[in-house]
Design a protein around this motif. Structure first.
Motif, PDB file in Angstrom:
ATOM      1  N   VAL A  58       0.815  -1.218   0.000  1.00 31.67           N
ATOM      2  CA  VAL A  58       0.000   0.000   0.000  1.00 31.67           C
ATOM      3  C   VAL A  58       0.848   1.267   0.000  1.00 31.67           C
ATOM      4  N   ILE A  59       1.982   1.262   0.682  1.00 28.52           N
ATOM      5  CA  ILE A  59       2.741   2.507   0.903  1.00 28.52           C
ATOM      6  C   ILE A  59       2.988   3.308  -0.379  1.00 28.52           C
ATOM      7  N   PRO A  60       3.566   2.734  -1.446  1.00 24.19           N
ATOM      8  CA  PRO A  60       3.807   3.562  -2.639  1.00 24.19           C
ATOM      9  C   PRO A  60       2.521   4.033  -3.309  1.00 24.19           C
ATOM     10  N   TYR A  61       1.475   3.202  -3.272  1.00 21.84           N
ATOM     11  CA  TYR A  61       0.194   3.625  -3.841  1.00 21.84           C
ATOM     12  C   TYR A  61      -0.380   4.790  -3.050  1.00 21.84           C
ATOM     13  N   TYR A  62      -0.302   4.704  -1.738  1.00 19.36           N
ATOM     14  CA  TYR A  62      -0.804   5.780  -0.882  1.00 19.36           C
ATOM     15  C   TYR A  62      -0.072   7.088  -1.180  1.00 19.36           C
ATOM     16  N   GLU A  63       1.230   7.022  -1.282  1.00 19.41           N
ATOM     17  CA  GLU A  63       2.016   8.243  -1.509  1.00 19.41           C
ATOM     18  C   GLU A  63       1.687   8.867  -2.864  1.00 19.41           C
ATOM     19  N   ARG A  64       1.546   8.036  -3.891  1.00 16.37           N
ATOM     20  CA  ARG A  64       1.181   8.571  -5.212  1.00 16.37           C
ATOM     21  C   ARG A  64      -0.230   9.146  -5.195  1.00 16.37           C
ATOM     22  N   PHE A  65      -1.135   8.458  -4.519  1.00 13.75           N
ATOM     23  CA  PHE A  65      -2.525   8.908  -4.444  1.00 13.75           C
ATOM     24  C   PHE A  65      -2.608  10.271  -3.763  1.00 13.75           C
ATOM     25  N   MET A  66      -1.849  10.436  -2.696  1.00 13.35           N
ATOM     26  CA  MET A  66      -1.864  11.707  -1.971  1.00 13.35           C
ATOM     27  C   MET A  66      -1.249  12.844  -2.788  1.00 13.35           C
ATOM     28  N   ASN A  67      -0.251  12.524  -3.572  1.00 13.57           N
ATOM     29  CA  ASN A  67       0.321  13.548  -4.449  1.00 13.57           C
ATOM     30  C   ASN A  67      -0.691  13.994  -5.500  1.00 13.57           C
ATOM     31  N   GLN A  68      -1.495  13.051  -5.961  1.00 14.50           N
ATOM     32  CA  GLN A  68      -2.461  13.352  -7.012  1.00 14.50           C
ATOM     33  C   GLN A  68      -3.740  13.983  -6.464  1.00 14.50           C
ATOM     34  N   PHE A  69      -4.179  13.500  -5.294  1.00 19.85           N
ATOM     35  CA  PHE A  69      -5.420  13.998  -4.676  1.00 19.85           C
ATOM     36  C   PHE A  69      -5.114  14.378  -3.225  1.00 19.85           C
ATOM     37  N   PRO A  70      -4.519  15.533  -2.993  1.00 18.67           N
ATOM     38  CA  PRO A  70      -4.000  15.861  -1.655  1.00 18.67           C
ATOM     39  C   PRO A  70      -5.056  16.180  -0.603  1.00 18.67           C
ATOM     40  N   THR A  71      -6.282  16.459  -1.025  1.00 23.21           N
ATOM     41  CA  THR A  71      -7.337  16.792  -0.063  1.00 23.21           C
ATOM     42  C   THR A  71      -8.621  16.063  -0.428  1.00 23.21           C
ATOM     43  N   VAL A  72      -9.536  16.022   0.524  1.00 24.71           N
ATOM     44  CA  VAL A  72     -10.817  15.373   0.264  1.00 24.71           C
ATOM     45  C   VAL A  72     -11.578  16.118  -0.827  1.00 24.71           C
ATOM     46  N   GLY A  73     -11.422  17.435  -0.879  1.00 18.41           N
ATOM     47  CA  GLY A  73     -12.066  18.218  -1.922  1.00 18.41           C
ATOM     48  C   GLY A  73     -11.516  17.911  -3.299  1.00 18.41           C
ATOM     49  N   ALA A  74     -10.204  17.718  -3.376  1.00 24.94           N
ATOM     50  CA  ALA A  74      -9.580  17.381  -4.657  1.00 24.94           C
ATOM     51  C   ALA A  74     -10.074  16.034  -5.163  1.00 24.94           C
ATOM     52  N   LEU A  75     -10.216  15.077  -4.264  1.00 21.94           N
ATOM     53  CA  LEU A  75     -10.701  13.752  -4.655  1.00 21.94           C
ATOM     54  C   LEU A  75     -12.156  13.812  -5.097  1.00 21.94           C
ATOM     55  N   ALA A  76     -12.943  14.637  -4.432  1.00 25.26           N
ATOM     56  CA  ALA A  76     -14.379  14.694  -4.719  1.00 25.26           C
ATOM     57  C   ALA A  76     -14.679  15.215  -6.119  1.00 25.26           C
ATOM     58  N   LYS A  77     -13.835  16.089  -6.654  1.00 26.99           N
ATOM     59  CA  LYS A  77     -14.213  16.798  -7.881  1.00 26.99           C
ATOM     60  C   LYS A  77     -13.656  16.202  -9.172  1.00 26.99           C
ATOM     61  N   VAL A  78     -12.777  15.193  -9.074  1.00 27.97           N
ATOM     62  CA  VAL A  78     -12.196  14.644 -10.301  1.00 27.97           C
ATOM     63  C   VAL A  78     -13.102  13.562 -10.880  1.00 27.97           C
ATOM     64  N   PRO A  79     -12.979  13.268 -12.180  1.00 30.64           N
ATOM     65  CA  PRO A  79     -13.756  12.180 -12.769  1.00 30.64           C
ATOM     66  C   PRO A  79     -13.390  10.835 -12.135  1.00 30.64           C
ATOM     67  N   GLU A  80     -14.373   9.961 -12.044  1.00 27.43           N
ATOM     68  CA  GLU A  80     -14.129   8.648 -11.446  1.00 27.43           C
ATOM     69  C   GLU A  80     -13.012   7.900 -12.160  1.00 27.43           C
ATOM     70  N   ALA A  81     -12.949   8.040 -13.480  1.00 24.95           N
ATOM     71  CA  ALA A  81     -11.928   7.324 -14.253  1.00 24.95           C
ATOM     72  C   ALA A  81     -10.518   7.686 -13.789  1.00 24.95           C
ATOM     73  N   GLU A  82     -10.336   8.925 -13.373  1.00 20.87           N
ATOM     74  CA  GLU A  82      -9.023   9.367 -12.895  1.00 20.87           C
ATOM     75  C   GLU A  82      -8.672   8.690 -11.567  1.00 20.87           C
ATOM     76  N   VAL A  83      -9.673   8.529 -10.718  1.00 22.55           N
ATOM     77  CA  VAL A  83      -9.457   7.851  -9.436  1.00 22.55           C
ATOM     78  C   VAL A  83      -9.126   6.379  -9.669  1.00 22.55           C
ATOM     79  N   LEU A  84      -9.871   5.740 -10.555  1.00 19.68           N
ATOM     80  CA  LEU A  84      -9.633   4.324 -10.838  1.00 19.68           C
ATOM     81  C   LEU A  84      -8.261   4.106 -11.463  1.00 19.68           C
ATOM     82  N   LYS A  85      -7.820   5.050 -12.274  1.00 12.96           N
ATOM     83  CA  LYS A  85      -6.484   4.941 -12.872  1.00 12.96           C
ATOM     84  C   LYS A  85      -5.411   5.010 -11.792  1.00 12.96           C
ATOM     85  N   ALA A  86      -5.596   5.905 -10.822  1.00  8.70           N
ATOM     86  CA  ALA A  86      -4.630   6.027  -9.725  1.00  8.70           C
ATOM     87  C   ALA A  86      -4.629   4.780  -8.847  1.00  8.70           C
ATOM     88  N   TRP A  87      -5.758   4.089  -8.807  1.00  7.24           N
ATOM     89  CA  TRP A  87      -5.914   2.886  -7.986  1.00  7.24           C
ATOM     90  C   TRP A  87      -5.381   1.644  -8.696  1.00  7.24           C
TER      91      TRP A  87
END
Length: 243
Positions: A58-87
């Motif tokens: 999980v550690i490297p995925y978590y760090e990349r995810f946080m760089n891409q979506f640093p806040t709850v607001g940032a995560l809320a507003k992006v397209p779902e496809a972008e979140v799934l790609k990061a996952w």
């Protein structure tokens, strides 16, 4: 089984247990990126990632995810496809969808202000009793247990709990057992110490109770029955009928 018969320690023993556990945690806590602060967003993301996935993965995925979506607001507003790609690579993509849905709820339903109790956190998508307990205790100081496999194992052995952890109603037995043991000033550290203890000295496959920091409180070690706990029945295999 009555919980008050399980947790029959006097106050001085409870205090000694808290001291032993937290002193060990202060010296030997795992250094994990989501533990660098008490941000509820960091706790939520890490806990959802850790479902079905090992910490080191999980550690490297978590760090990349946080760089891409640093806040709850940032995560809320992006397209779902972008979140799934990061996952991508973590699998179990429903976790990513629930995570983003929870972020949207926090923004839309709570005005960007986090619900701060275990009960209200469970109104968020994908947040069950364990994750709610982790967030509430670590981020908001609520003395509520975060009961996962580690907690079941640790406290089943400490108290020789015979209740079957495969049964849903057993969670309440453990909740009632653990909560009186929690220090009101450090509930988050207590829960995280239990997580670390359950993955080390009181692990499932290679326990080392003789060197555990809470050895003196471990009834299963005292009685030589560590391997008997926790009690968990296996689901019967379905019968296949061939005609």
């Amino acid at each position: 089984m009555m919980t008050n018969k399980l947790m029959n320690w006097p106050p001085e023993k409870v205090a000694a247990f808290q001291k032993a556990l937290l002193n060990w945690y202060d010296q030997h806590a795992r250094q994990l990126p989501w533990r660098e602060d008490h941000d509820p967003y960091h706790v939520m993301v890490s806990e959802l990632m850790l479902q079905q996935t090992q910490v080191q993965t999980v550690i490297p995925y978590y760090e990349r995810f946080m760089n891409q979506f640093p806040t709850v607001g940032a995560l809320a507003k992006v397209p779902e496809a972008e979140v799934l790609k990061a996952w991508e690579g973590l699998g179990y993509y429903s976790r990513a969808r629930r995570l983003q849905q929870a972020a949207k709820q926090i923004v839309a339903d709570y005005g960007g202000v986090w619900p701060q109790t275990s009960e209200t956190l469970q109104t968020l998508s994908g947040i069950g009793p364990y994750t709610a307990g982790a967030i509430a205790s670590i981020s908001f100081g609520e003395p509520v247990p975060a009961i996962d496999g580690n907690a079941f194992r640790v406290f089943a052995r400490l108290f020789k709990v015979d209740a079957d952890i495969a049964r849903p109603q057993t969670r309440q037995i453990f909740f009632d057992l653990i909560q009186p043991l929690m220090p009101k000033d450090r509930p988050g550290d207590f829960n995280q110490a239990v997580m670390d203890l359950g993955s080390s000295y009181m692990s499932a496959n290679h326990p080392d109770p003789a060197h555990s920091p809470v050895r003196d409180f471990d009834a299963s070690y005292r009685d030589g029955v560590v391997s008997a706990y926790p009690v968990k029945t296996k689901k019967p295999r379905p019968v296949v009928h061939r005609y």
